[in-house]
Scaffold this motif. Structure first.
Motif, PDB file in Angstrom:
ATOM      1  N   LYS A 128     -18.657  10.628 -10.980  1.00 40.20           N
ATOM      2  CA  LYS A 128     -18.177   9.246 -11.111  1.00 40.20           C
ATOM      3  C   LYS A 128     -17.012   8.966 -10.166  1.00 40.20           C
ATOM      4  O   LYS A 128     -16.896   7.882  -9.608  1.00 40.20           O
ATOM      5  N   GLU A 129     -16.140   9.972 -10.022  1.00 42.84           N
ATOM      6  CA  GLU A 129     -15.032   9.808  -9.087  1.00 42.84           C
ATOM      7  C   GLU A 129     -15.539   9.642  -7.651  1.00 42.84           C
ATOM      8  O   GLU A 129     -15.039   8.801  -6.899  1.00 42.84           O
ATOM      9  N   SER A 130     -16.515  10.464  -7.295  1.00 42.57           N
ATOM     10  CA  SER A 130     -17.041  10.394  -5.932  1.00 42.57           C
ATOM     11  C   SER A 130     -17.665   9.036  -5.672  1.00 42.57           C
ATOM     12  O   SER A 130     -17.472   8.428  -4.610  1.00 42.57           O
ATOM     13  N   LEU A 131     -18.423   8.589  -6.641  1.00 42.42           N
ATOM     14  CA  LEU A 131     -19.075   7.294  -6.488  1.00 42.42           C
ATOM     15  C   LEU A 131     -18.024   6.193  -6.359  1.00 42.42           C
ATOM     16  O   LEU A 131     -18.138   5.284  -5.515  1.00 42.42           O
ATOM     17  N   ALA A 132     -16.981   6.279  -7.195  1.00 42.88           N
ATOM     18  CA  ALA A 132     -15.894   5.288  -7.124  1.00 42.88           C
ATOM     19  C   ALA A 132     -15.237   5.330  -5.749  1.00 42.88           C
ATOM     20  O   ALA A 132     -14.915   4.286  -5.160  1.00 42.88           O
ATOM     21  N   GLU A 133     -15.073   6.527  -5.218  1.00 40.39           N
ATOM     22  CA  GLU A 133     -14.450   6.661  -3.903  1.00 40.39           C
ATOM     23  C   GLU A 133     -15.300   5.993  -2.818  1.00 40.39           C
ATOM     24  O   GLU A 133     -14.785   5.312  -1.927  1.00 40.39           O
ATOM     25  N   ILE A 134     -16.606   6.204  -2.922  1.00 37.76           N
ATOM     26  CA  ILE A 134     -17.504   5.610  -1.918  1.00 37.76           C
ATOM     27  C   ILE A 134     -17.461   4.086  -1.994  1.00 37.76           C
ATOM     28  O   ILE A 134     -17.295   3.406  -0.975  1.00 37.76           O
ATOM     29  N   ILE A 135     -17.584   3.553  -3.210  1.00 35.99           N
ATOM     30  CA  ILE A 135     -17.625   2.089  -3.335  1.00 35.99           C
ATOM     31  C   ILE A 135     -16.282   1.480  -2.941  1.00 35.99           C
ATOM     32  O   ILE A 135     -16.231   0.431  -2.285  1.00 35.99           O
ATOM     33  N   GLN A 136     -15.193   2.175  -3.288  1.00 33.87           N
ATOM     34  CA  GLN A 136     -13.871   1.693  -2.872  1.00 33.87           C
ATOM     35  C   GLN A 136     -13.756   1.654  -1.349  1.00 33.87           C
ATOM     36  O   GLN A 136     -13.194   0.721  -0.778  1.00 33.87           O
ATOM     37  N   PHE A 137     -14.308   2.674  -0.721  1.00 35.89           N
ATOM     38  CA  PHE A 137     -14.238   2.742   0.736  1.00 35.89           C
ATOM     39  C   PHE A 137     -15.020   1.586   1.376  1.00 35.89           C
ATOM     40  O   PHE A 137     -14.568   0.958   2.343  1.00 35.89           O
ATOM     41  N   VAL A 138     -16.182   1.300   0.820  1.00 38.80           N
ATOM     42  CA  VAL A 138     -16.989   0.198   1.369  1.00 38.80           C
ATOM     43  C   VAL A 138     -16.254  -1.130   1.180  1.00 38.80           C
ATOM     44  O   VAL A 138     -16.224  -1.982   2.079  1.00 38.80           O
ATOM     45  N   ARG A 139     -15.647  -1.303  -0.001  1.00 40.95           N
ATOM     46  CA  ARG A 139     -14.877  -2.539  -0.232  1.00 40.95           C
ATOM     47  C   ARG A 139     -13.722  -2.652   0.758  1.00 40.95           C
ATOM     48  O   ARG A 139     -13.394  -3.736   1.234  1.00 40.95           O
ATOM     49  N   TYR A 140     -13.106  -1.512   1.042  1.00 41.80           N
ATOM     50  CA  TYR A 140     -11.965  -1.479   1.943  1.00 41.80           C
ATOM     51  C   TYR A 140     -12.359  -1.880   3.367  1.00 41.80           C
ATOM     52  O   TYR A 140     -11.742  -2.750   3.983  1.00 41.80           O
ATOM     53  N   ILE A 141     -13.415  -1.268   3.876  1.00 40.57           N
ATOM     54  CA  ILE A 141     -13.770  -1.573   5.274  1.00 40.57           C
ATOM     55  C   ILE A 141     -14.329  -2.987   5.396  1.00 40.57           C
ATOM     56  O   ILE A 141     -14.183  -3.629   6.441  1.00 40.57           O
ATOM     57  N   ALA A 142     -14.984  -3.483   4.329  1.00 42.88           N
ATOM     58  CA  ALA A 142     -15.493  -4.859   4.378  1.00 42.88           C
ATOM     59  C   ALA A 142     -14.419  -5.847   3.949  1.00 42.88           C
ATOM     60  O   ALA A 142     -14.619  -7.066   4.046  1.00 42.88           O
ATOM     61  N   ASP A 143     -13.317  -5.342   3.464  1.00 40.95           N
ATOM     62  CA  ASP A 143     -12.222  -6.179   2.958  1.00 40.95           C
ATOM     63  C   ASP A 143     -12.757  -7.171   1.913  1.00 40.95           C
ATOM     64  O   ASP A 143     -12.518  -8.373   1.990  1.00 40.95           O
TER      65      ASP A 143
END
Lengths: 304, 304, 304, 304
Positions: A128-143
């Motif tokens: 779950k942490e890994s998945l959260a990290e991935i989705i957070q990263f996508v949100r970050y780069i797409a702002d």
């Protein structure tokens, strides 16, 4: 620019040969093939769109660009001990190459390679942490914090992911997978089920346009060298066994997904997202590719 | 620019890991691995060189770019009925892919593909005429009538060309070769034995820098679209099974030969030739690749 | 006959090149390679043995003969819709062939094929029931109720069975596996962990000597035609990629296991079991093969 | 026995599914598929025939048994340095295996292997001498000096033998062929064009029935061990990628040819030749196989 995208969208609406929608899970099979969207994001923050460019779709394998970027940030070039950087000359889910090369996938954009990349991201984390990290990263780069996962798609993927399970177990038998296969595929299938609109997707690629910097949001995502190298991998391997064809016709780094999306990067110029659910025989969006070909003809954005 | 090439040449002179010289024919095996040359030709006609840049060497597979260009001029896109446009994922002389894909080579830069291209060029001509046509074409694009063939290399190649004969007969069994195999390989081996200096080679690539036009000589060689497409094929397939690595490290369309030469194109900017006889495991010039990597670091010429 | 087996055992005791013990699980890796046993069971019930012929060992892949026989009894020739009857030309755990032939294993004696056979046996049963059915069947054909499973070996196998999991998931992605992979591999790994002595193993093969009838116990196991066909499969495919070599040197239908056992059938004459833990490069018992070669020289039992 | 062969011939005459005649050369394509012949030669010299058993046909790949026997006589087990003894798991003319195994063909009965065998026979001889030696050997083992070569078939084969030329050049590139390819293929194609009737063919196999001795003619051809080993190779590899199927259905060592003939050996009992020009998908005589299956049902001659 707006005129160009309008023209392309109008032209695509008239196309009758739209390819075949992916049918291996009901959620993708049910999608109307008559949809089309295009968005062009410029480094200055402008976005030009046409078609249903706010409608989220399943980005599928396009997510592999984001997880590779994330993994490079976490373990750097060590990722290349576990996955190669060459086109495979085989379909996206082929296992033949893995047997010939001792469990090391050819590149991070075929399924086996992307699974190894997710395994690297998971190091020291719960799924779950890994998945959260991935989705957070996508949100970050797409702002854009509204980006999420289509849980129904994820569960459908998981239920039919035997070929990927085969790839993962095969790599594990060679010591190239650390984690429990069920957990690993859980993260992988959820990552592939990220839903984004063309506008969101176009914005997420801006860091690859401007040498690692999203000039619009002001975030530096990766170094200039790394951004260029990710682009090179997208050009070489981003369309599976149709990468040569895409380079020949479009001439831009790009990554496709079986949901019908393509993210293409014109370095220094623009990040482009297209979406049309019908696929060609190799599994790349038929109209998406055609739209990009037209765009490059109008703009001269080919890297060649 | 002259400073950059001097720096690179000096730096290469100090390298001790120079790779292995090709040893399948005595003429190549005898070459001193300590040699290095680089030439950069700009569209305005300027040429910057360092090392033994006037010394001719065997261009070998680099010639495949020229014969492909010639074949496209003669029969246009019909050539794509006989050869594909995808990276092969296999060594340059592999026959496995040919069996799996019914005698159609993956791309025009693996040996099988280049042999099929020469077969297309020969249509309606005697071998000597075809060879004359090829050499005339190379002289034309390089704007240098002194370019010729190293006959000793050609005869050595011919005497040991069993693997290529195997590829040619295999394709012929699928109807993908028209001409007599001995005659065809005669032309093919002579084409590979063209000898050029780095300066000549750099100038020969100028038409790929400026959308099909050699601005220095004033000759239009191919259309803009065709020039871009040849560049895309060079990037995708120009370094055999090391094409991904070259794109990753250098980021330019390029074509290597086992003679130790590489021709690289920075679209809109320059045509670059490097030569150093030592090869890496895949068969690409070890120092040549390193020199191009340094050059791109200094100039930012990566297409990505 | 007793003299022959004594001579062979003595001769084997003097051999210094004994091959390598299988080392993928600790239980097999720890076995003393200096052991050897041979048993010859005749249709009249006589058994001639030498060496440690009462000592149980892990029969591993030899169990595939028994599960195939059981599956043929349950679903008859329908099994051939799910698995082929040709030698594979590949190692026992290769997945390449599966990809080329759409998830249908080449034969029932490579791992993939044996897993598909177990899947067929499980139809309509819980894993424990299926396992009980298999072990009961082995006891029945050997006429010995003391035969059991080495649970420690089974658990070790299960913990390292990623390659088999890969094969099973791969077949399932083509619809050639019905059951849950974990349950299926549970049964499969337990079946491979059946422990038998040479005497038990030799007796278990008697039904293949006498046209499907165990004349010693009086049980008819299969029809004469089926017995012959199982023998033909053993000869063609029983030693993986070394089947040709075994046929050439020994000339009898046989099935080997990585535990170091071999069951060989001399139709009409005898059932022979040999055991020596050291394996050759392909994974067949080195001394076991040599012992059978000597036996055939003495007895003339080659089918050729 | 005569009744059995009559019954089989009558039954075959009624079959409507007769397969496809080989069509790669006009001489074979023109043959009437409605023909059938069978001959059974016993060690005591008796021959039982039905159908057009005196009519010569092109024995094609059956000749590979004779050339292997001849090569073993000339260079003994050294032949196994140049060709393996395992089934290939690939079609008769596949080149994939050759690339994976460095130019060593899997067995002497696929085309590549048979070409290497002919190359061994030619050592120290002119092509005509080698061909004379082969034909003399066939006449000797069949005890019939009237056997000859169909020159028209040979010339047609030679004109279309590109696939074989590819195999030969490929092996030569690995140093596994000594002679000039044109000369080698000249001998090979002539050998394949030997014409024999079923009666002649059945008699030619008698030495394999009786441990290397043709009891009818009184000639010892090979040792008992060698005869058994040739039989094992025929069983394992004699029907290309259909060898497992032939062993399963017929259960006898056999060698087929695309001319529609099959030579089968029942060790200790009989040498059988069948001919029917229609082939199954793998290239083995459809009715020939069926006739042998019937014969074994009647006689119980299966080796299993």
């Amino acid at each position: 620019m707006q005129e160009i995208v309008n023209d392309i969208a109008n032209s695509m609406a008239r196309e009758t040969e739209r390819g075949q929608v992916a049918d291996y899970i009901p959620e993708l099979a049910a999608i109307d093939p008559n949809q089309f969207a295009i968005s062009i994001a410029l480094p200055n923050g402008e976005v030009y769109s046409a078609g249903c460019a706010q409608k989220p779709f399943s980005i599928q394998s396009i997510s592999k660009v984001f997880s590779l970027t994330l993994a490079l940030g976490k373990i750097g070039d060590n990722i290349w001990n576990r996955v190669g950087r060459e086109p495979s000359g085989d379909p996206f889910n082929s296992i033949v190459q893995l047997e010939h090369e001792h469990g090391i996938p050819r590149n991070p954009f075929i399924n086996a390679g992307a699974i190894a990349v997710v395994d690297a991201i998971m190091m020291g984390h719960q799924p779950k942490e890994s998945l959260a990290e991935i989705i957070q990263f996508v949100r970050y780069i797409a702002d854009d914090n509204s980006i999420g996962i289509d849980e129904k798609v994820a569960l459908s993927e998981l239920a039919t992911t035997h070929r990927n399970a085969s790839l993962a177990h095969f790599m594990k038998s060679f010591g190239n997978i650390e984690h429990d296969i069920d957990k690993l595929l859980g993260v992988y299938c959820h990552q592939c089920s990220i839903a984004m609109s063309c506008e969101q997707l176009a914005k997420s690629g801006l860091f690859l346009v401007s040498d690692g910097m999203n000039e619009s949001s002001g975030y530096r995502v990766v170094s200039a060298q790394r951004a260029r190298r990710i682009n090179s991998l997208m050009l070489m391997c981003g369309h599976y066994d149709g990468s040569g064809e895409f380079a020949y016709r479009v001439g831009l780094p790009g990554k496709s997904g079986v949901g019908g999306g393509i993210l293409a990067i014109a370095p220094g110029k623009a990040s482009i997202a297209v979406w049309s659910p019908g696929l060609d025989k190799i599994g790349n969006s038929k109209l998406g590719t055609l739209a990009l070909e037209r765009l490059v003809e109008h703009t001269g954005w080919s890297v060649f």
